[in-house]
Design an enzyme around this catalytic site. Sequence first.
Site, PDB file in Angstrom:
ATOM      1  N   TRP A  89       0.823  -1.179   0.000  1.00  0.00           N
ATOM      2  CA  TRP A  89       0.000   0.000   0.000  1.00  0.00           C
ATOM      3  C   TRP A  89       0.865   1.239   0.000  1.00  0.00           C
ATOM      4  O   TRP A  89       1.988   1.225   0.478  1.00  0.00           O
ATOM      5  CB  TRP A  89      -0.908   0.011   1.227  1.00  0.00           C
ATOM      6  CG  TRP A  89      -1.906  -1.111   1.271  1.00  0.00           C
ATOM      7  CD1 TRP A  89      -2.608  -1.646   0.237  1.00  0.00           C
ATOM      8  CD2 TRP A  89      -2.320  -1.830   2.435  1.00  0.00           C
ATOM      9  NE1 TRP A  89      -3.449  -2.647   0.668  1.00  0.00           N
ATOM     10  CE2 TRP A  89      -3.281  -2.774   2.022  1.00  0.00           C
ATOM     11  CE3 TRP A  89      -1.971  -1.747   3.783  1.00  0.00           C
ATOM     12  CZ2 TRP A  89      -3.888  -3.638   2.905  1.00  0.00           C
ATOM     13  CZ3 TRP A  89      -2.565  -2.605   4.672  1.00  0.00           C
ATOM     14  CH2 TRP A  89      -3.529  -3.540   4.230  1.00  0.00           C
ATOM     15  N   VAL A 112       2.416   2.511   3.398  1.00  0.00           N
ATOM     16  CA  VAL A 112       3.343   1.637   4.121  1.00  0.00           C
ATOM     17  C   VAL A 112       4.463   1.149   3.191  1.00  0.00           C
ATOM     18  O   VAL A 112       5.636   1.478   3.372  1.00  0.00           O
ATOM     19  CB  VAL A 112       2.603   0.427   4.732  1.00  0.00           C
ATOM     20  CG1 VAL A 112       3.573  -0.469   5.505  1.00  0.00           C
ATOM     21  CG2 VAL A 112       1.477   0.891   5.647  1.00  0.00           C
ATOM     22  N   CYS A 113       4.078   0.391   2.192  1.00  0.00           N
ATOM     23  CA  CYS A 113       5.061  -0.280   1.341  1.00  0.00           C
ATOM     24  C   CYS A 113       5.749   0.662   0.358  1.00  0.00           C
ATOM     25  O   CYS A 113       6.778   0.300  -0.222  1.00  0.00           O
ATOM     26  CB  CYS A 113       4.397  -1.424   0.568  1.00  0.00           C
ATOM     27  SG  CYS A 113       3.604  -2.628   1.650  1.00  0.00           S
ATOM     28  N   ILE A 114       5.195   1.862   0.145  1.00  0.00           N
ATOM     29  CA  ILE A 114       5.836   2.834  -0.724  1.00  0.00           C
ATOM     30  C   ILE A 114       6.474   3.977   0.075  1.00  0.00           C
ATOM     31  O   ILE A 114       7.609   4.370  -0.194  1.00  0.00           O
ATOM     32  CB  ILE A 114       4.840   3.377  -1.763  1.00  0.00           C
ATOM     33  CG1 ILE A 114       4.317   2.231  -2.628  1.00  0.00           C
ATOM     34  CG2 ILE A 114       5.502   4.427  -2.669  1.00  0.00           C
ATOM     35  CD1 ILE A 114       5.391   1.446  -3.378  1.00  0.00           C
TER      36      ILE A 114
END
Length: 219
Positions: free
Chosen positions: A119, A122-124
């Site tokens: 997401w 978070v992940c980016i």
Amino acid sequence: MSITATATPGKLLVSPKDHTLIMIDHQSQMAFATHSIDAVTLRNNAALVAHAAAGFGVSTILTTVAEKSFSGPIFEEISSAFPGAEVSDRTSMNTWEDENVIRRVNAIGKTRLVFAGLWTSVCIVGPTLSALDQGFEVYVIADACGDVSAEAHERAMDRMVQAGVRPMTSLQYMLELQRDWARTGTYDLTTGIAKKFGGAYGLGIIYAKSMFGASEGGH
């Protein structure tokens, strides 16, 4: 002081050989809770980015989180663009804290990085802010990312842009790689990807070619 214009591209534009694309966690479990963008559009945009990068020979890193135990495989639209490619599976939410991914970034050796994934918040956000902190130049393909709500995605984009990340879109990314319709070697590649994954723009290409034999740049 006068300025003389020249017909040359700006240094901030991306080109096929000047960056590494990092696609993060485009997986089923992550997509189920993504509501800032619908699943069909998300998959099309991710596919457009992946196939453009593969076609133009962009150095690319694919990564997943907990693939076997929780999140599922990477989208087929991405894996089909890179058959047989290594997909780095992680436990860390922040890709930049994974030693294998960092080994691959260092082995490629490019200081300009382009990110897309799930997401956004978070992940980016994690790897982009970490990469910026270490001196990398960072871009994010905003519509090949998604989050649990529009608010979450937009605030994540705001936070990254305020820190110095440069946002772009999936179609913009591909057309920036092509940049000139006189580049005949990648013309069919670019328009072919657009026809398949480019939505209304792709339909327009199909229509113009079918009805009038028209094409960009007189091809």
